[in-house]
Write a protein that holds these residues in place. Sequence first.
Motif, PDB file in Angstrom:
ATOM      1  N   VAL A  62       0.839  -1.201   0.000  1.00 18.08           N
ATOM      2  CA  VAL A  62       0.000   0.000   0.000  1.00 18.08           C
ATOM      3  C   VAL A  62       0.876   1.254   0.000  1.00 18.08           C
ATOM      4  N   MET A  63       1.975   1.225   0.748  1.00 20.22           N
ATOM      5  CA  MET A  63       2.880   2.374   0.804  1.00 20.22           C
ATOM      6  C   MET A  63       3.517   2.630  -0.555  1.00 20.22           C
ATOM      7  N   PHE A  64       3.944   1.576  -1.257  1.00 16.98           N
ATOM      8  CA  PHE A  64       4.538   1.757  -2.575  1.00 16.98           C
ATOM      9  C   PHE A  64       3.532   2.335  -3.568  1.00 16.98           C
ATOM     10  N   ILE A  65       2.305   1.851  -3.545  1.00 20.34           N
ATOM     11  CA  ILE A  65       1.269   2.394  -4.428  1.00 20.34           C
ATOM     12  C   ILE A  65       1.008   3.852  -4.088  1.00 20.34           C
ATOM     13  N   HIS A  66       0.974   4.147  -2.809  1.00 18.60           N
ATOM     14  CA  HIS A  66       0.728   5.512  -2.351  1.00 18.60           C
ATOM     15  C   HIS A  66       1.851   6.444  -2.805  1.00 18.60           C
ATOM     16  N   MET A  67       3.092   5.997  -2.711  1.00 24.20           N
ATOM     17  CA  MET A  67       4.212   6.837  -3.125  1.00 24.20           C
ATOM     18  C   MET A  67       4.263   7.005  -4.646  1.00 24.20           C
ATOM     19  N   ILE A  68       3.804   6.004  -5.394  1.00 18.63           N
ATOM     20  CA  ILE A  68       3.717   6.154  -6.850  1.00 18.63           C
ATOM     21  C   ILE A  68       2.714   7.239  -7.205  1.00 18.63           C
ATOM     22  N   VAL A  69       1.584   7.262  -6.510  1.00 18.93           N
ATOM     23  CA  VAL A  69       0.587   8.311  -6.737  1.00 18.93           C
ATOM     24  C   VAL A  69       1.173   9.673  -6.377  1.00 18.93           C
ATOM     25  N   PHE A  70       1.953   9.737  -5.289  1.00 21.38           N
ATOM     26  CA  PHE A  70       2.594  10.990  -4.900  1.00 21.38           C
ATOM     27  C   PHE A  70       3.557  11.468  -5.985  1.00 21.38           C
ATOM     28  N   ILE A  71       4.370  10.570  -6.524  1.00 20.91           N
ATOM     29  CA  ILE A  71       5.338  10.944  -7.562  1.00 20.91           C
ATOM     30  C   ILE A  71       4.618  11.398  -8.829  1.00 20.91           C
ATOM     31  N   GLN A  72       3.541  10.712  -9.195  1.00 25.43           N
ATOM     32  CA  GLN A  72       2.766  11.139 -10.355  1.00 25.43           C
ATOM     33  C   GLN A  72       2.135  12.504 -10.127  1.00 25.43           C
TER      34      GLN A  72
END
Length: 82
Positions: A62-72
Amino acid sequence: MLKILQMILSILALITITYIFITEDFTFQPLSLLLLGLMLLIMTITLFQQGHKGIALFCAIVMFIHMIVFIQNIAYRGILWN
């Protein structure tokens, strides 16, 4: 130490999310995404240390998905913008 950092990050995230919800001004949305991602990272580390590997793995995903959304979000809008 990690619990204190987790509490500070969660309070800051709650403040930014409450501000976004009340004012409907999404300027601080990337900041709230970053704070929540860091909070999830600390939760993952804490859970691994306690031996809850299954829950920690789910939290890490969940953290990795969340950080991908942050980077996008940063890539498309910038960190703080109007």
